[in-house]
Design a protein around this motif. Structure first.
Motif, mmCIF file in Angstrom:
data_model
loop_
_atom_site.group_PDB
_atom_site.id
_atom_site.type_symbol
_atom_site.label_atom_id
_atom_site.label_comp_id
_atom_site.label_asym_id
_atom_site.label_seq_id
_atom_site.Cartn_x
_atom_site.Cartn_y
_atom_site.Cartn_z
ATOM 1 N N GLU A 123 0.897 -1.195 0.087
ATOM 2 C CA GLU A 123 -0.013 0.107 0.071
ATOM 3 C C GLU A 123 0.598 1.214 0.005
ATOM 4 O O GLU A 123 0.594 2.068 -0.743
ATOM 5 N N LEU A 124 1.906 1.305 0.715
ATOM 6 C CA LEU A 124 2.653 2.383 0.723
ATOM 7 C C LEU A 124 3.653 2.514 -0.516
ATOM 8 O O LEU A 124 3.788 3.839 -0.840
ATOM 9 N N ALA A 125 4.048 1.486 -1.172
ATOM 10 C CA ALA A 125 4.603 1.603 -2.487
ATOM 11 C C ALA A 125 3.715 2.257 -3.716
ATOM 12 O O ALA A 125 4.119 3.009 -4.308
ATOM 13 N N GLU A 126 2.508 1.650 -3.472
ATOM 14 C CA GLU A 126 1.351 2.090 -4.415
ATOM 15 C C GLU A 126 1.151 3.654 -4.228
ATOM 16 O O GLU A 126 1.065 4.486 -5.044
ATOM 17 N N THR A 127 0.998 4.097 -2.842
ATOM 18 C CA THR A 127 0.879 5.537 -2.208
ATOM 19 C C THR A 127 1.991 6.366 -3.206
ATOM 20 O O THR A 127 1.576 7.235 -3.502
ATOM 21 N N LEU A 128 3.204 6.112 -2.711
ATOM 22 C CA LEU A 128 4.394 6.607 -3.375
ATOM 23 C C LEU A 128 4.671 6.563 -4.777
ATOM 24 O O LEU A 128 5.330 7.432 -5.516
ATOM 25 N N GLY A 129 3.958 5.442 -5.441
ATOM 26 C CA GLY A 129 4.247 5.249 -6.723
ATOM 27 C C GLY A 129 5.939 4.918 -7.077
ATOM 28 O O GLY A 129 6.307 5.061 -8.073
ATOM 29 N N VAL B 87 14.861 0.838 -3.253
ATOM 30 C CA VAL B 87 13.868 -0.077 -2.918
ATOM 31 C C VAL B 87 14.313 -1.543 -3.261
ATOM 32 O O VAL B 87 14.470 -1.600 -4.748
ATOM 33 N N ALA B 88 14.273 -2.517 -2.395
ATOM 34 C CA ALA B 88 14.786 -3.822 -2.590
ATOM 35 C C ALA B 88 13.544 -4.977 -2.761
ATOM 36 O O ALA B 88 13.900 -5.752 -3.424
ATOM 37 N N GLY B 89 12.430 -4.450 -2.273
ATOM 38 C CA GLY B 89 11.507 -5.332 -2.266
ATOM 39 C C GLY B 89 10.369 -4.780 -2.019
ATOM 40 O O GLY B 89 10.244 -3.853 -1.158
#
Length: 415
Positions: A153-159, A189-191
């Motif tokens: 969710e965090l990765a999607e928020t930050l894109g 970002v590694a994963g």
């Protein structure tokens, strides 16, 4: 006739073909009501047990069964504390961690987050994060490489995707020639992981413990040690034992305290649902009262004859208690069979209903738990059965007492 005549007469009244078909209808309705109520109770409590199990599994997949942390500051001698904890036979594995708050930045996007520094190999022993990686591996975190693992969710928020650079700022000031500035570091970002709990998928990032120690300037110290136990339900007792055994001032906490409000809310909801659905059984039990009152009115001449033959009021009372109890026993039996069958197959029946109706009850776009889990517990089945049988028995007391009060002379006056 080896059986007591009260039991024989009560069973005979139950099997006999009644002249009043309305009484038979109410008896059947009472049985069905009790059966439906018991089925609903067993099924709903099993589904709620399933949801509780899923939530507990997902929460404890990231949170620890217990933690040992310094009362203030950091733990300088964490290997010694970990060794002392492992000496307890209830402890399966330990892992150190560094924890703090930070803010991730990518271009103009900002998001607050909980930062956790871990040793990847040790962390996999106390949590299930490694099995929930969507992209990459937890072991990709290497000391000194400043790599980071984000929730989905965090990765999607930050894109962001794997390979992107993000800036991590922490609320610790650094004095520079330009003045006092927040400390930050650029990470790769590694994963990306997905636990299935918004709290973690949206608000948690993982980095290597050595990088976290460098960022917070903790030296060899850590925030605490995470413990995994053989039996998670023994966590409160184990936490108390460790707190008494460890030399020094430490803060020992188990999962029942760190998530007390959440699990208490689930327990309260289960209790409320049990009470509400028990009313269905209660209504059906009241139907037994009306059935037996009409039976007593219909059988007054039979009661009078039995009294003249020497039957005591207690025996008359027992006859009608047997008759009413049969309704409760049969209804409970059907309810238990139906409830157990439904609870054991709910995970199969729900997808079938979704396919037939073309509607998904728990959309994965809205709910993290999109399946309908079920966990049947024998304790719930026994408790519900005892409640149903008790209500059925209690409902016979007043009509049976009314039957025992019938006067032979008055009942036979117009016969």
């Amino acid at each position: 006739m080896r059986q007591p005549y009260e039991l024989f007469a009560g069973l005979r009244y139950t099997r006999a073909k009644r002249r009043n078909h309305f009484i038979s209808f109410i008896s059947l309705a009472s049985m069905l009501g009790i059966g439906i109520g018991v089925t609903a109770l067993i099924t709903v409590l099993s589904v709620m047990n399933g949801f509780e199990r899923e939530l507990r599994t997902r929460i404890l997949g990231m949170a620890s069964h217990a933690t040992i942390s310094a009362y203030q500051g950091s733990l300088p001698d964490w290997p010694g504390i970990a060794k002392a904890a492992l000496a307890d036979k209830e402890v399966e594995a330990v892992a150190p961690y560094v924890e703090g708050e930070g803010m991730l930045r990518l271009d103009s996007g900002l998001s607050g987050t909980l930062l956790r520094g871990v040793l990847p190999d040790e962390e996999n022993k106390v949590s299930e994060i490694g099995s929930h990686m969507k992209i990459g591996q937890l072991t990709d975190l290497k000391a000194g490489e400043f790599k980071i693992v984000l929730g989905s969710e965090l990765a999607e928020t930050l894109g962001v995707i794997v390979g992107d650079k993000v800036d991590l700022m922490i609320p610790v000031a650094s004095i520079t020639p330009a003045g006092v500035l927040p400390r930050f570091r650029r990470f790769t970002v590694a994963g990306i992981f997905r636990i299935g709990m918004y709290e973690f998928d949206r608000g948690l990032v993982l980095i290597h413990m050595a990088d976290a120690q460098s960022l917070y300037r903790m030296g060899d110290g850590v925030t605490g040690v995470r413990l995994k136990l053989h039996d998670l339900f023994r966590a409160p007792a184990v936490a108390r034992d460790l707190a008494a055994q460890l030399q020094g001032t430490f803060y020992v906490q188990d999962w029942t305290r760190s998530h007390a409000n959440f699990f208490q809310a689930v327990a309260t909801e289960k209790m409320v649902m049990f009470i509400i659905l028990s009313l269905i059984v209660g209504v059906a039990a009241f139907n037994i009262v009306s059935t037996l009152v009409m039976v007593v009115q219909d059988k007054q001449s039979d009661i009078a004859i039995l009294r003249t033959l020497g039957a005591t009021p207690r025996s008359i009372m027992a006859i009608f208690m047997v008759q009413g109890s049969i309704i409760g026993i049969v209804g409970t039996l059907f309810g238990v069979v139906g409830g157990v069958a439904l609870a054991l197959n709910v995970e199969t029946l729900v997808p079938l209903l979704q396919a037939l109706t073309g509607h998904q009850f728990l959309s994965p776009d809205v709910y993290y738990i999109s399946d309908l889990p079920s966990e049947l517990k024998s304790s719930d089945v026994i408790r519900i059965s005892m409640l149903s049988l008790a209500l059925g028995l209690l409902s016979t007391l007043y009509p049976a007492w009314r039957a025992s009060r019938v006067q032979p002379a008055e009942a036979l006056r117009y016969e």
